[in-house]
Design an enzyme around this catalytic site. Sequence first.
Site, short mmCIF file in Angstrom:
data_model
loop_
_atom_site.label_atom_id
_atom_site.label_comp_id
_atom_site.label_asym_id
_atom_site.label_seq_id
_atom_site.Cartn_x
_atom_site.Cartn_y
_atom_site.Cartn_z
N ASP A 25 9.19 -2.85 3.00
CA ASP A 25 8.41 -1.64 2.50
C ASP A 25 7.80 -1.39 4.04
OD1 ASP A 25 5.48 -2.40 2.19
OD2 ASP A 25 6.71 -3.73 1.14
N ASP A 114 0.79 3.19 -6.32
CA ASP A 114 0.04 1.88 -5.59
C ASP A 114 -1.25 1.80 -5.97
OD1 ASP A 114 -0.79 -0.06 -3.81
OD2 ASP A 114 -0.38 1.12 -2.02
N GLU A 116 -4.46 -0.51 -5.62
CA GLU A 116 -5.14 -1.61 -5.03
C GLU A 116 -6.58 -1.01 -4.59
OE1 GLU A 116 -3.49 -2.29 -0.86
OE2 GLU A 116 -1.73 -1.12 -1.64
#
Length: 480
Positions: A25, A114, A116
Site C-alpha cells: 500500500d 482507515d 486509526e
Amino acid sequence: MNKLILSILSVLLIVSIASAGNGIDISSGTNPSSSDLACLAKQNSKIIVQTWSGGYGFNSNVPSIVQAAKSAGLSVDLYAFLCSQCSGITDPAEAIKTLVSKLNGVKYGTLWIDVEQCNGCWSSTLSSNAQYVQTAVQTASQLGVNVGVYSSEGEWPQTVGSLTSLSSFPLWYAHYDNNPSFSDQGYNFGGWSKAVMKQYQGTTTQCGVSVDLNWFPGSGSSTTSSSATSSSTTGRPLTSSSGAGTGGHSSSSGAGTGGHSSTTGGQTSGQTSGQTSGSSNQPLSSGSSQDSSNSGSSNQPLSSGSSQDSSNSGSSNQPLSSGSSQTSGQTSGSSNQPLSSGSSQDSGSNSGSQGTTGSQSGSSSSNPLTSGSQSGSSGSQSTSSGSQSGSSGATGTSSTASSTSATGSSSTGSSTGSSSGSNDSGSNDSGSSSGSNNSGSSSGSNNSGSSSGSASSSGSSGSSGSGNYTSGSGNGAFLF
C-alpha cells in the site's frame, strides 16, 4: 500409505503457498511511475492506494495510478483516512459522497475506511467517533461500494471504543510482526473473528518506492470491482496495519498499533508515519528514527520509525513526512501510551552540530539529539538545543533549552545548525538555531551526570500544503 499421505500434504502446502498473495500500500504522497509499478508487479499482485487524506480531501493522482497499476498487472484497492476533527469536509456522509463522485469511472476492488489515531484527529468522546466511522462505512455501502475497515487491535478501541456493529464488513488489520500469516490472530477486535488481509510490515522500500507490506490468503483475483458507474470482475487487493508494531499512519498503544503511510519524499512510515523494532500497534510511516512536529497541528496519522516522538502546535492538517528524521507515533518497544509532544519540533534532515528537536522516548545510541526534554538512554553524546514553536506561516523566537550528557561531563562551546523537512504534500517546516552553551543542568532517565549550558534559538516555522497527503493506519497507515 504414509508416503501417499506425505505426498498429498506436500502438494496441499505448495498449493497453499502458491495461492497466497503479496500486496503493498502507498500513501497519497507517493506517485509511482509506470516503470515503478511494473517493477512492483514482479513482487506483488495487489496495490492499495490512499485516495483520501483527513481534511485535505481527494488524491488527484488516483485515476492515473489505478490505470498504470492495472496495465502492470496489479489489482487495485483504495483506502481513505477520514477523521471527525479534521478540516475540510467534516461530515462523514458528505465526505464519502464526494469521494465516490470523484472516483466515477475508476474501477477498483475495495474501499477501505482507515480507522486509526493521529494527533488532534478525533473527538475525546469515543461514542461520537464510533458514530462517525459507522456513518462513513454505511454511506459507502449504500452507494454500492465494496467497503471494508482497516484498523488494528490497539487503534480500534482507542478511537471508537467497543464498537462491534461493523464486524460484518471485511477487515484489513495491521500487526507489524513481519509474519505474512494470520497466525498472530491480531484481528480479534471490534467483533471480528477473521480478516481478509494483514499489513505485517510498515514502511520499507521496493523498487525505489516507499511502501507497506501486506499479505492475504488466496490469489485475490476474483473480487467485484467498484466504480461509481459499473461493476466488473477484478482482483481485490486487501490491506491492513497495526500489531506488535502497526503502522499507516500514527501513535501507539497496546502491543503498539498504528496505521499506514509511506511517501517517497521524506515520508514517515507512513502512514503513519518506519516500522517499530519492538512491538507497537501504531501505524507509523517511514524513517529510521523519528523526532518531529509541525508548528501546526496535524490531522494526518503520524508515521513510524524505530524511535518515536511527535507533537504539534498551531494548525496544520498535513501528515508528517519522513526524512532522515521524521514524525512518528510508533515506539521502538512496547508502549500503551499516545506519543507525547515536545516543546519544539522540526522534522526532516538536520545539518549542524546538533540533531532534530522534539522530545524523544526510547533509546538512542551515539546520536546527538536536540531539544526539549529527553528520556531514555543516549550514547556518549551531549545534546543541546533551543525550543521553537510557531503557527503556520508565523515567525517566533524561543529561548532556553537544556543539554544533557550521558557521561556526566559538561561541555561548553557554540553550535549552529539548520533543519528542514517536508510534509507529504506541501510546504516544508524549517528553522535555524544558533547559540552558545554556558551553564545549566539537565537529567534524564538512564542518564547520569550533569551538563551545563544555555542556548537560544530563533527561527521561523510553518507548514502549509494542499493536495495529497498521507494518513497513518496505518494505511498507515495507511496505510495515511
